[in-house]
Design an enzyme around this catalytic site. Structure first.
Site, PDB file in Angstrom:
ATOM      1  N   ARG A 104      15.482  73.298  43.346  1.00 30.51           N
ATOM      2  CA  ARG A 104      15.429  72.628  41.972  1.00 30.51           C
ATOM      3  C   ARG A 104      15.108  73.718  41.190  1.00 30.51           C
ATOM      4  O   ARG A 104      14.065  74.689  41.171  1.00 30.51           O
ATOM      5  CB  ARG A 104      14.315  71.591  41.989  1.00 30.51           C
ATOM      6  CG  ARG A 104      14.118  70.793  40.641  1.00 30.51           C
ATOM      7  CD  ARG A 104      13.712  69.476  40.589  1.00 30.51           C
ATOM      8  NE  ARG A 104      12.156  69.741  40.825  1.00 30.51           N
ATOM      9  CZ  ARG A 104      11.293  68.547  40.781  1.00 30.51           C
ATOM     10  NH1 ARG A 104      11.851  67.281  40.509  1.00 30.51           N
ATOM     11  NH2 ARG A 104       9.937  68.655  40.924  1.00 30.51           N
ATOM     12  N   ASP A 109      19.960  67.755  37.125  1.00 31.29           N
ATOM     13  CA  ASP A 109      21.054  66.854  37.661  1.00 31.29           C
ATOM     14  C   ASP A 109      21.161  65.707  37.321  1.00 31.29           C
ATOM     15  O   ASP A 109      20.162  64.694  37.532  1.00 31.29           O
ATOM     16  CB  ASP A 109      20.847  67.040  39.383  1.00 31.29           C
ATOM     17  CG  ASP A 109      22.233  66.847  40.210  1.00 31.29           C
ATOM     18  OD1 ASP A 109      22.871  67.648  40.414  1.00 31.29           O
ATOM     19  OD2 ASP A 109      22.352  65.766  40.370  1.00 31.29           O
ATOM     20  N   VAL A 175      18.782  77.421  34.616  1.00 30.44           N
ATOM     21  CA  VAL A 175      19.681  78.398  34.974  1.00 30.44           C
ATOM     22  C   VAL A 175      20.413  78.146  36.228  1.00 30.44           C
ATOM     23  O   VAL A 175      21.596  78.321  36.460  1.00 30.44           O
ATOM     24  CB  VAL A 175      19.007  79.852  34.506  1.00 30.44           C
ATOM     25  CG1 VAL A 175      19.887  80.867  35.459  1.00 30.44           C
ATOM     26  CG2 VAL A 175      18.802  80.279  33.219  1.00 30.44           C
ATOM     27  N   HIS A 178      22.937  75.365  36.130  1.00 30.31           N
ATOM     28  CA  HIS A 178      23.732  75.266  35.034  1.00 30.31           C
ATOM     29  C   HIS A 178      24.808  76.371  35.393  1.00 30.31           C
ATOM     30  O   HIS A 178      26.017  76.231  35.260  1.00 30.31           O
ATOM     31  CB  HIS A 178      23.010  75.739  33.897  1.00 30.31           C
ATOM     32  CG  HIS A 178      23.836  75.603  32.690  1.00 30.31           C
ATOM     33  ND1 HIS A 178      24.295  74.382  32.104  1.00 30.31           N
ATOM     34  CD2 HIS A 178      24.315  76.576  31.787  1.00 30.31           C
ATOM     35  CE1 HIS A 178      24.956  74.868  30.995  1.00 30.31           C
ATOM     36  NE2 HIS A 178      24.843  76.072  30.912  1.00 30.31           N
ATOM     37  N   TYR A 468      33.758  67.385  35.731  1.00 31.99           N
ATOM     38  CA  TYR A 468      33.124  68.646  35.450  1.00 31.99           C
ATOM     39  C   TYR A 468      31.789  68.449  36.490  1.00 31.99           C
ATOM     40  O   TYR A 468      30.971  67.360  36.161  1.00 31.99           O
ATOM     41  CB  TYR A 468      32.710  68.727  33.903  1.00 31.99           C
ATOM     42  CG  TYR A 468      31.752  69.939  33.712  1.00 31.99           C
ATOM     43  CD1 TYR A 468      31.647  71.025  34.408  1.00 31.99           C
ATOM     44  CD2 TYR A 468      30.991  69.690  32.669  1.00 31.99           C
ATOM     45  CE1 TYR A 468      30.816  72.033  34.119  1.00 31.99           C
ATOM     46  CE2 TYR A 468      29.761  70.605  32.063  1.00 31.99           C
ATOM     47  CZ  TYR A 468      30.090  72.026  33.070  1.00 31.99           C
ATOM     48  OH  TYR A 468      29.167  72.789  32.791  1.00 31.99           O
ATOM     49  N   LEU A 469      31.638  69.184  37.230  1.00 31.93           N
ATOM     50  CA  LEU A 469      30.400  69.325  38.258  1.00 31.93           C
ATOM     51  C   LEU A 469      29.137  69.264  37.736  1.00 31.93           C
ATOM     52  O   LEU A 469      28.275  68.337  38.180  1.00 31.93           O
ATOM     53  CB  LEU A 469      30.379  70.542  39.126  1.00 31.93           C
ATOM     54  CG  LEU A 469      29.600  70.567  40.312  1.00 31.93           C
ATOM     55  CD1 LEU A 469      29.511  69.548  41.340  1.00 31.93           C
ATOM     56  CD2 LEU A 469      29.304  72.130  40.944  1.00 31.93           C
ATOM     57  N   TYR A 471      28.387  67.830  35.098  1.00 27.04           N
ATOM     58  CA  TYR A 471      28.192  66.368  34.810  1.00 27.04           C
ATOM     59  C   TYR A 471      28.391  65.453  36.037  1.00 27.04           C
ATOM     60  O   TYR A 471      29.108  64.611  35.894  1.00 27.04           O
ATOM     61  CB  TYR A 471      28.961  65.853  33.589  1.00 27.04           C
ATOM     62  CG  TYR A 471      28.884  66.432  32.149  1.00 27.04           C
ATOM     63  CD1 TYR A 471      27.649  67.356  32.189  1.00 27.04           C
ATOM     64  CD2 TYR A 471      30.011  66.771  31.478  1.00 27.04           C
ATOM     65  CE1 TYR A 471      27.601  68.127  30.849  1.00 27.04           C
ATOM     66  CE2 TYR A 471      29.785  67.566  30.211  1.00 27.04           C
ATOM     67  CZ  TYR A 471      28.658  68.179  29.929  1.00 27.04           C
ATOM     68  OH  TYR A 471      28.394  68.899  28.927  1.00 27.04           O
TER      69      TYR A 471
HETATM   70  P1  FDA Z   1      18.736  71.007  39.095  1.00 29.29           P
HETATM   71  O1  FDA Z   1      17.490  71.571  39.306  1.00 29.29           O
HETATM   72  O2  FDA Z   1      18.501  69.488  39.071  1.00 29.29           O
HETATM   73  O3  FDA Z   1      19.877  71.412  39.934  1.00 29.29           O
HETATM   74  C1  FDA Z   1      21.190  71.001  39.777  1.00 29.29           C
HETATM   75  C2  FDA Z   1      21.949  71.462  40.918  1.00 29.29           C
HETATM   76  O4  FDA Z   1      21.996  72.750  41.236  1.00 29.29           O
HETATM   77  C3  FDA Z   1      21.324  70.703  42.131  1.00 29.29           C
HETATM   78  O5  FDA Z   1      22.246  70.232  43.276  1.00 29.29           O
HETATM   79  C4  FDA Z   1      20.332  71.913  42.833  1.00 29.29           C
HETATM   80  O6  FDA Z   1      19.897  71.826  44.322  1.00 29.29           O
HETATM   81  C5  FDA Z   1      21.260  73.040  42.532  1.00 29.29           C
HETATM   82  N1  FDA Z   1      20.397  74.403  42.155  1.00 29.29           N
HETATM   83  C6  FDA Z   1      19.518  74.519  41.186  1.00 29.29           C
HETATM   84  N2  FDA Z   1      19.046  75.579  41.241  1.00 29.29           N
HETATM   85  C7  FDA Z   1      19.684  76.371  42.413  1.00 29.29           C
HETATM   86  C8  FDA Z   1      19.603  77.665  42.892  1.00 29.29           C
HETATM   87  N3  FDA Z   1      18.725  78.750  42.390  1.00 29.29           N
HETATM   88  N4  FDA Z   1      20.409  78.037  43.733  1.00 29.29           N
HETATM   89  C9  FDA Z   1      21.566  77.036  44.349  1.00 29.29           C
HETATM   90  N5  FDA Z   1      21.632  75.988  43.875  1.00 29.29           N
HETATM   91  C10 FDA Z   1      20.610  75.600  42.864  1.00 29.29           C
HETATM   92  N6  FDA Z   1      25.717  71.203  31.002  1.00 29.29           N
HETATM   93  C11 FDA Z   1      26.603  71.903  30.305  1.00 29.29           C
HETATM   94  O7  FDA Z   1      27.611  72.538  30.623  1.00 29.29           O
HETATM   95  N7  FDA Z   1      26.322  71.995  28.690  1.00 29.29           N
HETATM   96  C12 FDA Z   1      25.472  71.433  28.241  1.00 29.29           C
HETATM   97  O8  FDA Z   1      25.122  71.585  26.996  1.00 29.29           O
HETATM   98  C13 FDA Z   1      24.500  70.496  28.979  1.00 29.29           C
HETATM   99  N8  FDA Z   1      23.513  70.176  28.291  1.00 29.29           N
HETATM  100  C14 FDA Z   1      22.578  69.131  29.023  1.00 29.29           C
HETATM  101  C15 FDA Z   1      21.579  68.256  28.749  1.00 29.29           C
HETATM  102  C16 FDA Z   1      20.674  67.601  29.274  1.00 29.29           C
HETATM  103  C17 FDA Z   1      19.827  66.623  28.722  1.00 29.29           C
HETATM  104  C18 FDA Z   1      21.128  67.180  30.529  1.00 29.29           C
HETATM  105  C19 FDA Z   1      20.270  66.487  31.553  1.00 29.29           C
HETATM  106  C20 FDA Z   1      22.088  67.945  31.304  1.00 29.29           C
HETATM  107  C21 FDA Z   1      23.001  68.972  30.436  1.00 29.29           C
HETATM  108  N9  FDA Z   1      23.991  69.658  31.056  1.00 29.29           N
HETATM  109  C22 FDA Z   1      24.931  70.497  30.366  1.00 29.29           C
HETATM  110  C23 FDA Z   1      24.424  69.560  32.696  1.00 29.29           C
HETATM  111  C24 FDA Z   1      23.581  70.473  33.394  1.00 29.29           C
HETATM  112  O9  FDA Z   1      24.427  71.788  32.986  1.00 29.29           O
HETATM  113  C25 FDA Z   1      23.630  70.297  34.883  1.00 29.29           C
HETATM  114  O10 FDA Z   1      22.754  69.155  35.058  1.00 29.29           O
HETATM  115  C26 FDA Z   1      22.828  71.453  35.658  1.00 29.29           C
HETATM  116  O11 FDA Z   1      23.354  71.496  36.973  1.00 29.29           O
HETATM  117  C27 FDA Z   1      21.302  71.283  35.569  1.00 29.29           C
HETATM  118  O12 FDA Z   1      20.728  72.620  36.115  1.00 29.29           O
HETATM  119  P2  FDA Z   1      19.200  72.405  36.580  1.00 29.29           P
HETATM  120  O13 FDA Z   1      18.816  73.637  37.155  1.00 29.29           O
HETATM  121  O14 FDA Z   1      18.511  72.114  35.185  1.00 29.29           O
HETATM  122  O15 FDA Z   1      19.026  71.059  37.492  1.00 29.29           O
END
Ligand code: FDA
Length: 529
Positions: A104, A109, A175, A178, A468-469, A471
């Protein structure tokens, strides 16, 4: 401003060692293994079991979608590593004991996949690994996966007013997730996705090896940039190419309700937004306004939000030539640096200090469900009317139209796993939020979302209907619970995210993670014919 995570980080450092005797036996064994494997005994201070007083706070603080905040499935342990060796022991011990891992970063997600599983699992929350090193001369940066976009943007903006990075709008998005899923934002038409601009990475594989681009090989490096990095390992850090922006940019928002002609304008926007000069990005955020206690009639409001890589003297004539119907005026426009535009798009009021980008308190926490589409032919004006009708039935619906075109047309479909490029006019995101608890309430909103999605089917991309993955939407399909998913079963959802790149992703998976250690509900499956 002291963020919750900042507060937690300091507590993590002083948290006393947990007592293995007080945790469940699977967790006990895991802790014992990690302790035996790890050369650094202080790592116990970064492991939390459910009996730790910080466990729930830590788990919940990075749950963006509040639908999952009280989920009954809980990890055996949460690890908050402060160095790579701790992740390494966790990977090796989990693999040895058949326990799943959820990495995470920002916790954004949409379906909670980074912190939920119905199998025994642990969460490795990387928020302590959030360093950003910017090299202005080389126009590149190394960013650790646990950083949020705001931290990356802040670090770049502190050192340069002419460099930027093309990624998403919300500063608390991590990051790690995303970049691993693509990543688009206001610079997408000029520079493509975040993943398109990654030039190296450190990835930990199922054997605990830390591999850079050369060591992991070009196929794996290709796959982790948009194919869902979590299917292949844990990305520790990313090297990104920074992009050039002018010192003075222009941003504006023009709002129009249905009564002010929004329907026609949106229809016209479809022809202009993907085709206009790539320095201009104009998206539409659609919301309900009025109704309830508000004396004004409930209606839909279209917010045309734009970023232009240049001055207002240039953008006004450009808009007046290519989208005169919107009637852009000088007073709608604000000039500022790229960092100012980042704050504006993140919804901050003018004048807030840029340090708000470092705050890790998730801004848009809510219960929500989202779905996504791509549009290849302009949607009929009459079809939009059906969307407004449905939006007015809901309390907090949000529909976002984000233009593609420009650089996205020039990048081949197979450059990274994200394939929705040439020929795609824009992306639509449908989102519904709610506050009230309860199954019935949830089902009401989910049913609304399903109706809207069904309604849109004739108007959006087909064969397959693209998604889109980043989303993430589990409704479009999942791996089977037993862990054996055939290529044809997985293609139902895999081709919607990745089109022909899906097959290549499954080949990389088979070669790089043949035991399918890194798996989740929508991870790239091993091929079982
Ligand atoms: P999180 O930690 O939940 O991880 C998401 C996925 O990636 C999970 O499967 C996780 O296990 C895996 N993962 C995380 N870190 C990892 C690592 N270091 N190595 C391997 N796997 C890993 N998208 C976009 O393109 N443009 C935008 O402007 C936005 N804006 C936006 C706003 C809001 C409010 C939300 C809730 C979401 C977005 N998004 C977005 C979507 C966003 O890009 C997407 O949800 C990402 O996966 C979030 O990454 P996090 O690390 O925050 O999520």
């Amino acid at each position: 401003m002291k963020s919750l995570i900042g507060f937690l980080s300091s507590l993590v450092l002083i948290a006393s060692a947990i007592s293995p005797a007080s945790s469940s036996s699977a967790a006990d064994k895991l802790i014992e293994c990690i302790a035996n494997n790890n050369i650094n005994p202080s790592s116990f201070q970064t492991i939390f079991n459910p009996e730790s007083s910080l466990f729930s706070l830590l788990l919940q603080s990075r749950v963006q979608n509040l639908r999952y905040i009280n989920s009954t499935t809980k990890p055996l342990l949460i690890l908050t590593p402060s160095d790579d060796t701790q992740i390494q022991s966790a990977v090796l011990c989990s693999r040895e004991q058949g326990i799943e891992i959820r990495a995470r970063c920002g916790g954004h997600d949409y379906e909670g996949i980074s912190y939920l599983s119905d199998k025994p699992y642990i969460v490795i929350d990387l928020f302590n690994l959030n360093e950003v090193q910017v090299d202005v001369k080389e126009e590149m940066a190394w960013v650790q996966s646990g950083a949020q976009l705001g931290e990356l943007y802040y670090a770049i903006a502190r050192q340069s007013t002419h460099l930027a990075f093309p990624a998403g709008l919300c500063p608390t998005v991590g990051v790690g997730g995303h970049f691993g899923g693509g990543g688009f934002g206001t610079l997408v038409r000029k520079y493509g996705l975040a993943a398109d601009n990654v030039i190296d990475a450190y990835l930990m594989d199922a054997r605990g090896r830390i591999l850079n681009r050369k060591a992991m090989g070009e196929e794996v490096f290709w796959a982790i940039r948009g194919g869902g990095a979590g299917s292949f390992g844990i990305v520790l850090s990313w090297k990104v190419k920074l992009v050039r922006v002018p010192q003075k940019l222009t941003y504006f928002t023009v709002t129009k309700t249905l009564e002010e002609g929004a329907n026609k304008l949106i229809h016209q926007w479809q022809r202009f937004a993907h085709d206009v000069h790539e320095d201009l990005f104009v998206r539409i955020l659609l919301l309900n306004v009025g109704g309830g206690d508000d004396k004004k009639k409930k209606t839909v409001q279209a917010n045309f939000q734009a970023l232009f890589l240049g001055t207002k003297e240039r953008v006004i004539p450009l808009m007046n030539k290519s989208f005169p119907e919107l009637g852009l005026k000088a007073e709608n426009c604000t000039e500022g640096t790229w960092a100012d535009s980042v704050l504006n798009f993140a919804g901050f009021k003018p004048g807030v200090p840029p340090e708000v980008l470092l705050d890790k308190t998730q801004m848009f926490k809510a219960k929500f469900k989202a779905k996504t589409d791509f549009v290849t032919e302009p949607v009929l004006e009459s079809a939009f009317e059906g969307i407004w009708k449905m939006m007015l039935e809901e309390d907090v619906p949000i529909v976002i139209l984000e233009p593609l075109g420009g650089k996205m047309n020039k990048i081949p479909e197979s450059y990274t796993p994200f394939p929705h490029r040439k020929g795609h006019l824009y992306n639509i995101q449908y989102l519904v939020k709610w506050d009230k608890n309860g199954k019935e309430e949830e089902e009401r909103h989910l049913e609304w979302m399903k109706r809207l999605y069904d309604y849109m089917e004739p108007h959006v991309s087909k064969s397959p209907r693209a998604a889109y993955l980043n989303y993430r939407d589990l409704d479009i399909g999942m791996n089977s619970a037993g862990g054996k998913t055939s290529f044809s079963e997985a293609s139902v959802w895999g081709q919607r995210y990745f089109r022909d790149n899906f097959k290549r992703l499954t080949e990389v998976k088979g070669m790089f993670d043949p035991e399918n250690f890194f798996r989740n509900e929508q991870s790239i499956p091993l091929l079982h014919m």
